[in-house]
Design a protein around this motif. Structure first.
Motif, PDB file in Angstrom:
ATOM      1  N   GLN A 140      -6.888   4.014   1.331  1.00 51.94           N
ATOM      2  CA  GLN A 140      -5.862   5.107   1.220  1.00 51.94           C
ATOM      3  C   GLN A 140      -6.085   5.522   2.705  1.00 51.94           C
ATOM      4  O   GLN A 140      -4.959   6.023   3.062  1.00 51.94           O
ATOM      5  N   MET A 141      -7.260   6.063   3.199  1.00 47.75           N
ATOM      6  CA  MET A 141      -7.135   6.833   4.463  1.00 47.75           C
ATOM      7  C   MET A 141      -6.439   5.898   5.463  1.00 47.75           C
ATOM      8  O   MET A 141      -6.083   6.471   6.478  1.00 47.75           O
ATOM      9  N   ALA A 145      -3.570   7.079   7.887  1.00 53.38           N
ATOM     10  CA  ALA A 145      -3.692   6.985   9.398  1.00 53.38           C
ATOM     11  C   ALA A 145      -2.674   6.098  10.043  1.00 53.38           C
ATOM     12  O   ALA A 145      -2.010   6.524  11.181  1.00 53.38           O
ATOM     13  N   ASP A 146      -2.304   4.846   9.400  1.00 53.87           N
ATOM     14  CA  ASP A 146      -1.287   3.966   9.935  1.00 53.87           C
ATOM     15  C   ASP A 146       0.129   4.680  10.024  1.00 53.87           C
ATOM     16  O   ASP A 146       0.824   4.535  10.908  1.00 53.87           O
ATOM     17  N   ARG A 147       0.306   5.287   8.594  1.00 56.44           N
ATOM     18  CA  ARG A 147       1.811   5.949   8.651  1.00 56.44           C
ATOM     19  C   ARG A 147       1.801   6.954   9.625  1.00 56.44           C
ATOM     20  O   ARG A 147       2.708   7.248  10.107  1.00 56.44           O
ATOM     21  N   ASN A 151       4.930   7.361  12.476  1.00 55.80           N
ATOM     22  CA  ASN A 151       5.691   8.425  12.811  1.00 55.80           C
ATOM     23  C   ASN A 151       5.423   9.242  13.754  1.00 55.80           C
ATOM     24  O   ASN A 151       6.482   9.961  14.019  1.00 55.80           O
ATOM     25  N   GLN A 152       4.545   8.928  14.753  1.00 52.00           N
ATOM     26  CA  GLN A 152       4.195   9.714  15.622  1.00 52.00           C
ATOM     27  C   GLN A 152       5.230   9.503  16.798  1.00 52.00           C
ATOM     28  O   GLN A 152       5.371   8.438  17.170  1.00 52.00           O
TER      29      GLN A 152
END
Length: 154
Positions: A140-141, A145-147, A151-152
Motif C-alpha cells: 500500500q505504501m 508513493a508511486d501515485r 501526480n507530481q
C-alpha cells in the motif's frame, strides 16, 4: 516450427500473499488430451493446489482443470492428481525441503514452453498473520508513493 509461449495460462496469485517464495523449479506435467485442450483455452485454476512426493514420484494435488466442452465421454476428472516430471536428484532435493517444518511446494504458474505444458513450482515457507499484514502495508505504501510521484508536476 514450435512457438515459445511463456505467457502464463494459469497463475496462483494468492501464493505470494500466503507464502514467502524462496526458490522456484520448472517441472513438466502429465496430462490427458482433453486436459491440455482445456488448459490452452485458459480453464485451469491453481488456487489451493500443492505438490507432494508419493512413492518416490512428485504429484500435484487439487489443481482444477475444467472439463473440455467438446470432450464428451473422453473427459477427465477436474481435480485428479497429476504426475510431475522431474529428475531423481530434483525430487530428492525437494523431498528434503518439504520435510522441514513450515515448508511447502506450491504451483505458481502453468504455461506452455516449446509446445509442452510446464508448471513453475515455488519452494515456499508459510507466512504468519502479522507477516501478511506487513506485506500488505508495504504494498500500500509503495502504491501511494508511486501515485504521488506520478501526480507530481515538474
Amino acid at each position: 516450427m514450435k512457438k515459445n509461449h511463456n505467457k502464463p495460462l494459469a497463475q496462483n496469485r494468492k501464493a505470494s500473499h500466503d507464502y514467502t517464495i524462496e526458490d522456484t523449479i520448472e517441472a513438466g506435467i502429465v496430462l490427458s488430451g482433453t486436459e491440455i485442450k482445456s488448459i490452452r483455452r485458459g480453464s485451469a485454476n491453481l488456487k489451493d493446489s500443492y505438490a507432494r512426493v508419493y512413492r518416490g514420484e512428485m504429484y500435484v494435488y487439487n489443481m482444477h482443470i475444467a472439463p473440455y466442452e467438446e470432450g464428451n465421454r473422453f473427459n477427465h476428472d477436474p481435480l485428479r492428481t497429476r504426475k510431475l516430471l522431474l529428475h531423481r536428484k530434483e525430487i530428492d532435493k525437494l523431498t528434503g525441503y518439504i520435510q522441514e517444518t513450515g515448508n511447502a511446494l506450491i504451483p505458481l504458474k502453468l504455461y506452455i514452453k516449446n509446445g509442452m505444458c510446464k508448471v513453475l513450482l515455488g519452494m515456499a515457507k508459510g507466512k504468519k498473520k502479522y507477516d501478511k499484514r506487513e506485506t500488505l502495508k508495504r504494498k500500500q505504501m509503495k502504491r501511494e508513493a508511486d501515485r504521488a510521484m506520478k501526480n507530481q508536476q515538474y
